[in-house]
Design a protein around this motif. Structure first.
Motif, PDB file in Angstrom:
ATOM      1  N   ALA A  25     105.380  23.506 -27.724  1.00  0.00           N
ATOM      2  CA  ALA A  25     104.443  24.579 -27.390  1.00  0.00           C
ATOM      3  C   ALA A  25     102.987  24.174 -27.583  1.00  0.00           C
ATOM      4  O   ALA A  25     102.090  24.797 -27.011  1.00  0.00           O
ATOM      5  CB  ALA A  25     104.746  25.816 -28.237  1.00  0.00           C
ATOM      6  N   GLY A  27      99.629  22.564 -26.987  1.00  0.00           N
ATOM      7  CA  GLY A  27      99.022  22.109 -25.745  1.00  0.00           C
ATOM      8  C   GLY A  27      97.599  22.605 -25.640  1.00  0.00           C
ATOM      9  O   GLY A  27      97.039  23.155 -26.587  1.00  0.00           O
ATOM     10  N   GLN A 104     104.719  24.321 -22.128  1.00  0.00           N
ATOM     11  CA  GLN A 104     104.366  25.355 -23.093  1.00  0.00           C
ATOM     12  C   GLN A 104     105.112  26.657 -22.805  1.00  0.00           C
ATOM     13  O   GLN A 104     105.617  27.304 -23.724  1.00  0.00           O
ATOM     14  CB  GLN A 104     102.857  25.612 -23.086  1.00  0.00           C
TER      15      GLN A 104
END
Length: 170
Positions: A25, A27, A104
């Motif tokens: 996740a 990012g 993500q």
């Protein structure tokens, strides 16, 4: 004339641990996430579908919203993606405006699946052209356990910004 267009890989396996999901996740983007509302988000969903899969599917979204948990993702007030998770562990459909958002949003779907439905395993239909999700799924320990070929009577197109959920409805 019907032609072969795209290989589809069914990934499945245990949902990664929270630490692995946190890495996925992480990012560059910080999305605002809202529960999917077909009436409020219908136009954006249709645009995302046309962009990611070549056609809109408003009737499908109405049905999906009754049976699955959907979320929409916003950046700067613009809807840039959606993802559904199902009580049986399925992820998808999932569509994004840009490939840069895929991993993500996929990670968010995995977390949602685990937290909302208490799921410990998952499955998703990943098009062969969606290399970002395929690589992320493999790194997370998911495995390909079945392959399909998507066939169509329209010109071949890539599905690099899309993840399906059902073999027939893709």
């Amino acid at each position: 004339r019907l032609g072969l267009c795209e290989p589809i890989l069914r990934f499945s396996g245990a949902i990664p641990k929270e630490e692995e999901l946190a890495k996925m996740a992480a990012g560059d983007y910080r999305f605002n996430v809202e529960p999917l509302d077909g009436a409020a988000h219908g136009f954006a969903l249709n645009e995302l579908d046309r962009h990611a899969r070549g056609t809109s599917r408003p009737a499908d979204h109405t049905d999906f919203a009754l049976r699955a948990l959907g979320n929409v993702f916003f950046l700067g007030g613009e809807c840039v993606g959606y993802a559904y998770v199902w009580p049986d562990g399925a992820i998808g459909p999932l569509a994004c405006a840009s490939e840069a958002y895929l991993v993500q949003i996929f990670a968010y779907a995995l977390v949602t699946l685990s937290r909302t439905h208490g799921a410990s395993w998952c499955r998703a239909l990943v098009p062969g052209s969606n290399r970002r999700i395929a690589r992320a799924a493999l790194r997370a320990g998911l495995q390909v356990n079945k392959t399909f070929i998507f066939a169509s009577d329209i010109a071949a197109r890539g599905f690099e910004k899309y993840v399906g959920y059902h073999e027939l409805l893709f």
